[in-house]
Scaffold this active site. Structure first.
Site, PDB file in Angstrom:
ATOM      1  N   GLY A 188      11.374  -2.836   5.443  1.00  0.00           N
ATOM      2  CA  GLY A 188      10.708  -4.144   5.410  1.00  0.00           C
ATOM      3  C   GLY A 188      10.233  -4.469   3.994  1.00  0.00           C
ATOM      4  O   GLY A 188      10.445  -5.571   3.481  1.00  0.00           O
ATOM      5  N   HIS A 189       9.597  -3.486   3.356  1.00  0.00           N
ATOM      6  CA  HIS A 189       9.154  -3.685   1.969  1.00  0.00           C
ATOM      7  C   HIS A 189      10.348  -3.935   1.053  1.00  0.00           C
ATOM      8  O   HIS A 189      10.309  -4.793   0.170  1.00  0.00           O
ATOM      9  CB  HIS A 189       8.423  -2.442   1.443  1.00  0.00           C
ATOM     10  CG  HIS A 189       7.143  -2.116   2.146  1.00  0.00           C
ATOM     11  ND1 HIS A 189       6.991  -1.010   2.935  1.00  0.00           N
ATOM     12  CD2 HIS A 189       5.952  -2.751   2.146  1.00  0.00           C
ATOM     13  CE1 HIS A 189       5.758  -0.958   3.397  1.00  0.00           C
ATOM     14  NE2 HIS A 189       5.101  -2.004   2.942  1.00  0.00           N
ATOM     15  N   GLY A 220       4.856 -10.229   3.909  1.00  0.00           N
ATOM     16  CA  GLY A 220       5.659 -10.214   5.135  1.00  0.00           C
ATOM     17  C   GLY A 220       4.973 -10.944   6.286  1.00  0.00           C
ATOM     18  O   GLY A 220       3.750 -10.953   6.393  1.00  0.00           O
ATOM     19  N   LYS A 221       5.808 -11.521   7.155  1.00  0.00           N
ATOM     20  CA  LYS A 221       5.277 -12.207   8.341  1.00  0.00           C
ATOM     21  C   LYS A 221       4.773 -11.230   9.399  1.00  0.00           C
ATOM     22  O   LYS A 221       4.148 -11.635  10.360  1.00  0.00           O
ATOM     23  CB  LYS A 221       6.373 -13.073   8.971  1.00  0.00           C
ATOM     24  CG  LYS A 221       6.675 -14.343   8.225  1.00  0.00           C
ATOM     25  CD  LYS A 221       7.578 -15.210   9.081  1.00  0.00           C
ATOM     26  CE  LYS A 221       8.072 -16.414   8.316  1.00  0.00           C
ATOM     27  NZ  LYS A 221       9.034 -17.203   9.128  1.00  0.00           N
ATOM     28  N   LYS A 222       5.112  -9.971   9.258  1.00  0.00           N
ATOM     29  CA  LYS A 222       4.623  -8.966  10.213  1.00  0.00           C
ATOM     30  C   LYS A 222       3.096  -9.030  10.284  1.00  0.00           C
ATOM     31  O   LYS A 222       2.500  -8.930  11.340  1.00  0.00           O
ATOM     32  CB  LYS A 222       5.111  -7.585   9.757  1.00  0.00           C
ATOM     33  CG  LYS A 222       4.350  -6.406  10.258  1.00  0.00           C
ATOM     34  CD  LYS A 222       4.874  -5.961  11.576  1.00  0.00           C
ATOM     35  CE  LYS A 222       4.259  -4.688  12.102  1.00  0.00           C
ATOM     36  NZ  LYS A 222       3.059  -4.203  11.500  1.00  0.00           N
ATOM     37  N   MET A 234       0.839  -1.199   0.000  1.00  0.00           N
ATOM     38  CA  MET A 234       0.000   0.000   0.000  1.00  0.00           C
ATOM     39  C   MET A 234       0.876   1.251   0.000  1.00  0.00           C
ATOM     40  O   MET A 234       0.413   2.345   0.311  1.00  0.00           O
ATOM     41  CB  MET A 234      -0.941  -0.011   1.213  1.00  0.00           C
ATOM     42  CG  MET A 234      -1.910  -1.203   1.160  1.00  0.00           C
ATOM     43  SD  MET A 234      -3.427  -0.967   2.065  1.00  0.00           S
ATOM     44  CE  MET A 234      -2.814  -0.770   3.713  1.00  0.00           C
ATOM     45  N   GLY A 235       2.161   1.061  -0.334  1.00  0.00           N
ATOM     46  CA  GLY A 235       3.061   2.215  -0.449  1.00  0.00           C
ATOM     47  C   GLY A 235       3.609   2.654   0.895  1.00  0.00           C
ATOM     48  O   GLY A 235       3.570   1.908   1.871  1.00  0.00           O
ATOM     49  N   GLN A 238     -10.300  -2.742   2.593  1.00  0.00           N
ATOM     50  CA  GLN A 238      -9.799  -3.408   3.793  1.00  0.00           C
ATOM     51  C   GLN A 238      -9.759  -2.496   5.026  1.00  0.00           C
ATOM     52  O   GLN A 238      -9.292  -2.901   6.075  1.00  0.00           O
ATOM     53  CB  GLN A 238      -8.417  -4.019   3.533  1.00  0.00           C
ATOM     54  CG  GLN A 238      -7.272  -3.049   3.363  1.00  0.00           C
ATOM     55  CD  GLN A 238      -6.016  -3.751   2.855  1.00  0.00           C
ATOM     56  OE1 GLN A 238      -5.928  -4.173   1.703  1.00  0.00           O
ATOM     57  NE2 GLN A 238      -5.019  -3.873   3.717  1.00  0.00           N
TER      58      GLN A 238
HETATM   59  O1  PAF Z   1      -0.068  -5.824   3.503  1.00  0.00           O
HETATM   60  C1  PAF Z   1      -0.501  -4.904   2.775  1.00  0.00           C
HETATM   61  O2  PAF Z   1       0.152  -3.897   2.525  1.00  0.00           O
HETATM   62  C2  PAF Z   1      -1.894  -5.027   2.180  1.00  0.00           C
HETATM   63  O3  PAF Z   1      -2.763  -5.648   3.073  1.00  0.00           O
HETATM   64  C3  PAF Z   1      -1.927  -5.716   0.804  1.00  0.00           C
HETATM   65  C4  PAF Z   1      -1.457  -7.159   0.898  1.00  0.00           C
HETATM   66  C5  PAF Z   1      -1.037  -4.955  -0.158  1.00  0.00           C
HETATM   67  C6  PAF Z   1      -3.349  -5.718   0.251  1.00  0.00           C
HETATM   68  O4  PAF Z   1      -3.856  -4.427   0.117  1.00  0.00           O
END
Ligand code: PAF
Length: 275
Positions: free
Chosen positions: A32-33, A144-146, A26-27, A57
């Site tokens: 971590g990303h 990620g496991k986070k 989600m940017g 979500q």
């Molecule tokens: O973990 C996230 O950033 C979001 O839940 C995902 C998997 C990109 C879905 O919107």
């Protein structure tokens, strides 16, 4: 790095990209990303990342509107991490009409932990991830496991719906203080940022106690929550679960994970460690 804002352009690039590893986000990218991007790069010919803040979500009153949108800085980080393609759709592309079809994970999987405190969250996550997987058609997808429960829900979705993609988990990346990196850490004040690593320390204490043979989980969980409360936190849960389905442990040899969610000021943090 090529930036795609249409499905056609992304699919055209994907067709000639060879083995593709996909990292949806989600940017507001942090280390971590970026670790996930690099792991993805080691396993495929090309990495496709996506950035999309998925309204579905977020519950009413959650942080959808204030969720940090930092596309320019994110692009620089992705570029530096060797990501070949970024899919950055806007809301009209992902949801051109009201989304009438959803993925509904089983209540046993989403009525607990995060799902209990964020009703509808995993339905929104599973729906957007299925849609993204259909758009990108990657060979691998990394999560990620986070977000441990998210990883479980998505792995089960992929297996149960026979989606042609392999799910790979990525380890949680932490600051030196132990604090798990998260976009939501940016909401913390300086004072809160100094307090935030306590959540991880409580998890470590439980983990060490269990490893040393203490299986009175309830006592350990209650003590950790009480400790957090005395330092101004509002814990939603701290709980030892079996890794496989995040249900309470039923057997001595169940591989375990301890998970926590707690509010510090206005910010809700989650974390977990495998025991
Ligand atoms: O973990 C996230 O950033 C979001 O839940 C995902 C998997 C990109 C879905 O919107």
């Amino acid at each position: 790095m090529q930036i795609h804002t249409t499905i056609e352009s992304l699919r055209k690039a994907r067709r000639v990209a060879g083995k593709v590893a996909f990292v949806p986000t989600m940017g507001n990218l942090h280390a971590g990303h970026i670790t996930l991007m690099r792991e993805a790069g080691a396993r495929a010919d090309a990495v496709i990342a996506s950035i999309f803040v998925n309204r579905l979500q977020f519950g009413p009153g959650e942080d959808f509107n204030k969720y940090p949108r930092t596309l320019e800085a994110d692009c620089e980080k992705l570029e530096a991490a060797g990501v070949a393609h970024l899919f950055a759709p806007d809301e009209r592309l992902m949801y051109p009409e009201p989304q009438l079809y959803h993925v509904d994970p089983a209540p046993a999987q989403i009525g607990i932990l995060e799902g209990e405190f964020r009703p509808g969250h995993f339905r929104g996550v599973a729906t957007v991830v299925l849609k993204l997987l259909n758009i990108v058609q990657p060979d691998l997808a990394l999560f990620g496991k986070k977000d441990y429960q998210q990883l479980m829900v998505l792995s089960n979705m992929v297996r149960q719906l026979a989606l042609p993609v392999e799910v790979l988990p990525g380890e949680t990346v932490r600051a030196e203080s132990g604090l798990a990196l998260s976009s939501r850490n940016g909401y913390l004040s300086t004072q809160e940022l100094a307090e935030a690593p306590r959540l991880y320390r409580e998890l470590v204490q439980i983990c060490e106690a269990v490893r040393a043979g203490d299986h009175d989980f309830l006592k350990l969980e209650m003590a950790a929550m009480a400790h957090l409360r005395t330092h101004g936190w509002k814990p939603d849960y701290i709980t030892v679960r079996r890794r496989i389905d995040l249900q309470p442990p039923s057997h001595e040899r169940d591989p375990l994970v301890v998970l926590a969610a707690a509010r510090l000021g206005q910010t809700r943090l989650i974390d977990n460690i495998e025991i």
